[in-house]
Design a protein around this motif. Structure first.
Motif, short mmCIF file in Angstrom:
data_model
loop_
_atom_site.label_atom_id
_atom_site.label_comp_id
_atom_site.label_asym_id
_atom_site.label_seq_id
_atom_site.Cartn_x
_atom_site.Cartn_y
_atom_site.Cartn_z
N PHE A 32 -15.48 -79.33 59.53
CA PHE A 32 -14.07 -79.36 59.27
C PHE A 32 -13.40 -80.93 59.41
O PHE A 32 -12.46 -81.10 58.53
N LEU A 33 -13.78 -81.22 60.32
CA LEU A 33 -13.12 -82.77 60.86
C LEU A 33 -13.42 -83.67 59.59
O LEU A 33 -12.38 -84.30 59.27
N VAL A 34 -14.62 -83.81 59.13
CA VAL A 34 -14.98 -84.77 57.96
C VAL A 34 -14.31 -84.00 56.68
O VAL A 34 -13.78 -85.07 55.90
N VAL A 35 -14.63 -82.94 56.37
CA VAL A 35 -14.01 -82.44 55.31
C VAL A 35 -12.49 -82.79 55.11
O VAL A 35 -12.03 -83.15 54.05
N TRP A 36 -11.75 -82.29 56.20
CA TRP A 36 -10.18 -82.30 56.04
C TRP A 36 -9.91 -83.80 56.05
O TRP A 36 -8.93 -84.10 55.49
N ALA A 37 -10.55 -84.83 56.60
CA ALA A 37 -10.34 -86.12 56.68
C ALA A 37 -10.51 -86.66 55.36
O ALA A 37 -9.71 -87.63 54.71
N VAL A 38 -11.64 -86.15 54.54
CA VAL A 38 -11.68 -86.59 53.19
C VAL A 38 -10.70 -86.14 52.27
O VAL A 38 -10.10 -86.75 51.51
#
Length: 221
Positions: free
Chosen positions: A195-201
């Motif tokens: 979630f953290l990586v996808v939402w940062a993208v």
């Protein structure tokens, strides 16, 4: 002789309710239509993705998950939240004092980039440095919310301002319906990094979209 008198008040009340409901639905429809216009459409990804993240942090489950992820005890977590809130008050006071010098693009882009960077930073074991992640997310929520409201209030037509702000608030809270179970599930599975990586993208994409359309809108104006 008994007069046959028909009671019309219930029908009148029903008609009044229907008229009010129709007017409210018309206002809501008009408010959503405003966000399809060029001057407001560029803010939609920021509202949904960035402010949606802040809502999930400040009012939802994400803040608790992150505090646990950074190994803060309940007492230490309360200190982190209180300290972050005090710093946020100072930031708001500074912004109010120098409001005329603030650039819309810089404020929105900076807050969004800090939010995305905070999510990426949360993917590693940073321990007590997680304070800065919590600070960025809490401050981002309480700084961007009034700032965005002011931006939308300025861009919207006079008769649509209240409706536009209501629709903006709805769009801001809408992602949490999906995010809450996703964050909860990934946290229990020790896979919150997804979630953290996808939402940062997604935040990065929202910033690029906003800056691109902002430049085009500025040139047209």
């Amino acid at each position: 002789m008994i007069w046959n008198i028909k009671e019309t008040r219930p029908d009148e009340a029903k008609q009044k309710v229907l008229v009010e409901l129709r007017d409210q639905l018309s206002d809501i429809k008009s408010g959503f239509a405003q966000f399809r216009t060029q001057k407001l459409f560029l803010y939609v990804p920021i509202i949904i993705i960035v402010q949606g993240l802040f809502y999930a942090t400040d009012w939802g489950i994400l803040r608790l998950v992150l505090l646990d992820r950074f190994h803060f005890s309940p007492f230490a977590g309360s200190i982190v939240i209180a300290t972050s809130s005090l710093i946020t008050v100072g930031i708001l006071a500074y912004m109010h004092k120098y409001a005329e010098r603030l650039s819309e693009k810089r404020v929105i882009a900076l807050i969004s980039v800090l939010a995305g960077a905070s999510l990426l930073l949360s993917t590693v074991n940073i321990g007590m440095l997680g304070f800065f992640v919590i600070l960025a997310l809490i401050a981002g929520e309480h700084v961007l919310q009034p700032f965005m409201s002011e931006v939308l209030n300025y861009r919207a037509t006079k008769d649509q301002r209240a409706t536009v702000l209501s629709v903006s608030s709805f769009l801001r809270t809408l992602p949490y319906v999906v995010l809450a179970p996703i964050i909860g599930y990934l946290s229990t599975q020790d896979k919150l990094e997804y979630f953290l990586v996808v939402w940062a993208v997604l935040i990065g994409g929202a910033v690029i979209f906003y800056l691109s359309l902002k430049s085009v809108t500025f040139k047209l104006v």
